[in-house]
Scaffold this motif. Structure first.
Motif, mmCIF file in Angstrom:
data_model
loop_
_atom_site.group_PDB
_atom_site.id
_atom_site.type_symbol
_atom_site.label_atom_id
_atom_site.label_comp_id
_atom_site.label_asym_id
_atom_site.label_seq_id
_atom_site.Cartn_x
_atom_site.Cartn_y
_atom_site.Cartn_z
ATOM 1 N N ALA A 207 55.517 53.660 44.796
ATOM 2 C CA ALA A 207 55.051 52.628 45.736
ATOM 3 C C ALA A 207 54.144 51.625 45.034
ATOM 4 N N ILE A 208 53.294 52.118 44.144
ATOM 5 C CA ILE A 208 52.395 51.244 43.387
ATOM 6 C C ILE A 208 53.204 50.304 42.495
ATOM 7 N N VAL A 209 54.174 50.840 41.779
ATOM 8 C CA VAL A 209 54.990 50.017 40.883
ATOM 9 C C VAL A 209 55.769 48.966 41.669
ATOM 10 N N GLU A 210 56.309 49.342 42.813
ATOM 11 C CA GLU A 210 57.031 48.376 43.643
ATOM 12 C C GLU A 210 56.114 47.240 44.085
ATOM 13 N N GLU A 211 54.880 47.589 44.452
ATOM 14 C CA GLU A 211 53.928 46.571 44.888
ATOM 15 C C GLU A 211 53.546 45.641 43.740
ATOM 16 N N ILE A 212 53.336 46.205 42.551
ATOM 17 C CA ILE A 212 53.000 45.384 41.384
ATOM 18 C C ILE A 212 54.143 44.438 41.050
ATOM 19 N N MET A 213 55.359 44.953 41.078
ATOM 20 C CA MET A 213 56.520 44.109 40.781
ATOM 21 C C MET A 213 56.623 42.956 41.771
ATOM 22 N N ALA A 286 42.656 29.974 36.784
ATOM 23 C CA ALA A 286 43.793 29.344 37.459
ATOM 24 C C ALA A 286 44.926 30.327 37.734
ATOM 25 N N ALA A 287 44.823 31.541 37.239
ATOM 26 C CA ALA A 287 45.913 32.504 37.359
ATOM 27 C C ALA A 287 46.120 32.942 38.811
ATOM 28 N N ASP A 288 47.381 33.096 39.187
ATOM 29 C CA ASP A 288 47.713 33.657 40.503
ATOM 30 C C ASP A 288 47.527 35.165 40.515
ATOM 31 N N LEU A 289 47.806 35.783 39.359
ATOM 32 C CA LEU A 289 47.766 37.244 39.262
ATOM 33 C C LEU A 289 47.227 37.645 37.896
ATOM 34 N N ILE A 290 46.314 38.616 37.897
ATOM 35 C CA ILE A 290 45.729 39.129 36.657
ATOM 36 C C ILE A 290 46.065 40.612 36.544
ATOM 37 N N LEU A 291 46.726 40.995 35.470
ATOM 38 C CA LEU A 291 46.984 42.399 35.159
ATOM 39 C C LEU A 291 45.900 42.841 34.178
ATOM 40 N N PHE A 292 44.945 43.602 34.664
ATOM 41 C CA PHE A 292 43.736 43.949 33.914
ATOM 42 C C PHE A 292 43.866 45.401 33.448
ATOM 43 N N VAL A 293 44.095 45.595 32.146
ATOM 44 C CA VAL A 293 44.427 46.918 31.610
ATOM 45 C C VAL A 293 43.222 47.523 30.895
ATOM 46 N N GLY A 294 42.722 48.641 31.427
ATOM 47 C CA GLY A 294 41.650 49.395 30.769
ATOM 48 C C GLY A 294 40.305 48.726 30.837
ATOM 49 N N GLY A 295 39.972 48.115 31.955
ATOM 50 C CA GLY A 295 38.749 47.318 32.058
ATOM 51 C C GLY A 295 37.457 48.116 32.049
ATOM 52 N N LEU A 296 36.454 47.579 31.350
ATOM 53 C CA LEU A 296 35.073 48.087 31.371
ATOM 54 C C LEU A 296 34.161 46.868 31.484
ATOM 55 N N MET A 297 33.859 46.451 32.679
ATOM 56 C CA MET A 297 33.160 45.180 32.870
ATOM 57 C C MET A 297 31.635 45.344 32.766
ATOM 58 N N SER A 298 31.181 45.666 31.561
ATOM 59 C CA SER A 298 29.739 45.715 31.312
ATOM 60 C C SER A 298 29.209 44.294 31.134
ATOM 61 N N ASP A 299 27.885 44.156 31.028
ATOM 62 C CA ASP A 299 27.302 42.810 30.953
ATOM 63 C C ASP A 299 27.747 42.045 29.708
ATOM 64 N N PHE A 300 27.579 42.621 28.517
ATOM 65 C CA PHE A 300 27.969 41.909 27.309
ATOM 66 C C PHE A 300 29.478 41.749 27.210
#
Length: 576
Positions: A207-213, A286-300
């Motif tokens: 279901a997740i893959v179908e939604e991403i596609m 400006a992106a409509d969609l962002i595929l964010f792989v392995g994110g670690l959103m620390s300050d730096f």
């Protein structure tokens, strides 16, 4: 030595040797650490498992080195002694935990009888509590164990090492002196550890893959951002397949730098929020969609939390969950989702647009400047031109971590840094571990360190370990008279950001390098830098080399200046 081999013991093996053979199975060869009276006997057994002792100058450096080694080999290991040794290593282990690096920390402990009787032994707190140090390490370990029961030792070792590999985080194994030499059944070693990840629930995963596609097909402007956990949790192959098959513009975070091929036509540069180049920021926003792989959103890592990665247009791929816009799916891993996505996508429905143009072009104002000073704006793009494919680049917290963002890497360059935890001095120990791993597995690769003169002073001793093991890195010491990253945040001219000036070109000799086995270089001007970068013998890296690189004290990379301003502002928030 009793229990040192399996021969003549009816299929029995010592607990310590069992542990070592499992480490060997997981790719470890060099074991870092410092000898101490509670670990000496187990050090004797290392050769019996085809492991060797590295021997570090202190336990903190050993932890940094095991971290760097793990980033190149897949797992690292260090051995310390009880109390004083293990506590010295904890800061390095905490960094590995923060940054998702699999390191096995083995602690030689007093025997079980001494622990049960609460003896007032050296290295204790004098209160009879032998669990206090383990409890401290539990906060920076994926799991811990103290092997108090021989009958359960093998299964516990297997459990802990599997956890280390699967979570990509440090683990702690306490090994009392008597249990270490006790014999256990060796037969489990005939079967490799099961390192297969738990399968995702098929219905949810589909279901997740179908939604991403569906989101990808609808988007006319999709981008990919690769972050640290893409490499730590081993999905780089799938990530590159996604780039190849979709040609979607792909960006990296500061922690993700080196995780994707920067010569790939889809590579679009480094994204760090407001700290990014303007064309990169505009493209992400400006992106409509962002595929964010392995994110670690620390300050730096996110430009002081200035990422414009809004949930309504983002799919997040993580090692233990997935997020699609406003929905979170616990226990669904990217390691399962990405291969299924690759197999099911109809690539003819993907809309791809060219990424921003990224190069190692030196800014025009720098190339036309009459100044002989080597500025950060000039140096990092020029250094990027000098790098070779497959180089291993280690950068220190401070100017180097931010300056390297301005260099576009050649193919297959590996980058080691500690952006999230940010312990100054990390890079010197990490270089030793990484260079040792390269010597074992990738002998044709150069190892290159960029470290500030201030950070160097915290862990400089580990250069001696590099010399002892005949490692041949190139060490760039950025001499800018102190803690520049701190100056950018607060106290530009404050005394506490100054350091004692060292004679850097004498360090290699002092730390054990023999005549003909090392070279020093002093670079103060652009002309001298150009001469060095065109020197073929220097580039061959045939011996260990130290380059003292002089840069203006108040100069800093563009990204560091911006992050310094953002950090200073945040530090002031709420003050009265």
């Amino acid at each position: 030595m009793p229990g040192a081999t399996e021969n003549g013991n009816g299929g029995k093996i010592s607990v310590a040797l069992y542990l070592y053979k499992r480490l060997h199975e997981l790719g470890v060869r060099g074991v870092h650490g410092v000898p101490g009276d509670f670990n000496l006997t187990i050090l004797d057994l290392l050769p019996d498992a085809d492991l060797y002792w590295v021997g570090n100058c202190n336990e903190l450096n050993a932890a940094y080195a095991a971290d760097g080694y793990a980033r190149m080999k897949g797992m690292g290991a260090l051995i310390t002694t009880f109390g004083v040794g293990e506590l010295s290593a904890v800061n390095g282990i905490a960094g590995a935990y923060s940054e998702h690096v699999p390191v096995c920390h083995i602690v030689g402990m007093p025997n079980i009888s001494s622990q049960r009787n609460g003896l007032l032994l050296h290295h204790t707190l004098g209160n009879g509590d032998f669990n206090v140090y383990t409890n401290m390490s539990a906060h920076v370990s994926a799991t811990t164990t103290t092997l108090t029961e021989t009958a359960k030792a093998a299964s516990e070792i297997d459990r802990v090492l599997k956890t280390c590999w699967m979570t990509a985080r440090p683990v702690y194994i306490g090994l009392p002196t008597d249990v270490a030499m006790s014999l256990v059944d060796s037969s489990p070693l005939s079967k490799p550890l099961d390192l297969d990840l738990t399968k995702n629930d098929p219905e949810t995963e589909n279901a997740i893959v179908e939604e991403i596609m569906e989101l990808m097909y609808k988007s006319s402007n999709t981008v990919i951002i690769a972050d640290a956990c893409a490499s730590r949790h081993r999905v780089l192959n799938e990530l590159h397949q996604l780039m190849d098959k979709t040609q979607l513009p792909t960006f990296v975070s500061p922690m993700g730098k080196g995780s994707v091929d920067e010569t790939h036509p889809a590579f679009g540069g480094v994204y760090a929020g407001d700290v990014s180049r303007e064309d990169v920021t505009k493209r992400i926003e400006a992106a409509d969609l962002i595929l964010f792989v392995g994110g670690l959103m620390s300050d730096f890592n996110s430009g002081g939390f200035t990422y414009r990665v809004e949930r309504k247009r983002t799919v997040e791929f993580h090692s233990d969950h997935m997020k699609i816009r406003y929905s979170t799916y616990p226990q669904i891993t990217m390691n399962g989702v990405l291969p299924l996505l690759l197999s099911k996508l109809d690539y003819s429905k993907i809309h791809s647009t060219p990424p921003p143009e990224i190069s190692n072009t030196i800014p025009r104002r720098e190339s036309l400047s009459n100044s002989t000073d080597i500025t950060h704006a000039y140096f990092w793009p020029r250094m990027g031109q000098w790098l070779q494919p497959k180089d291993v680049v280690v950068t220190e917290t401070g100017t180097a971590n931010f300056g390297i963002l301005e260099a576009r890497f050649p193919k297959e360059v590996s980058h080691i840094s500690q952006v999230l935890y940010g312990s100054i001095g990390y890079s010197v120990g990490a270089l030793q571990g990484a260079a040792l791993a390269v010597k074992e597995k990738f002998p044709d690769r150069r190892c290159i360190l960029f470290v500030g003169d201030g950070s160097l002073q915290l862990s400089v001793q580990e250069i001696a370990t590099m010399i002892r093991h005949n490692l041949k890195p190139i060490i760039f010491v950025i001499n800018n008279k102190g803690y520049t990253i701190e100056r950018m945040i607060h106290g530009m001219d404050a005394e506490y950001n100054d350091i004692t000036s060292w004679q850097h070109t004498k360090l290699l000799e002092v730390l054990g390098a023999k005549e003909g086995q090392y070279k020093n270089h002093v670079v103060k001007t652009k002309e001298e830098l150009e001469k060095l970068f065109t020197d073929k013998e220097f580039a061959k890296a045939g011996v260990i080399q130290l380059v003292e690189l002089f840069m203006p004290m108040k100069d800093a990379p563009r990204a560091l200046v911006k992050v310094g301003e953002i950090t200073a502002k945040r530090n002031r928030e709420g003050s009265t």
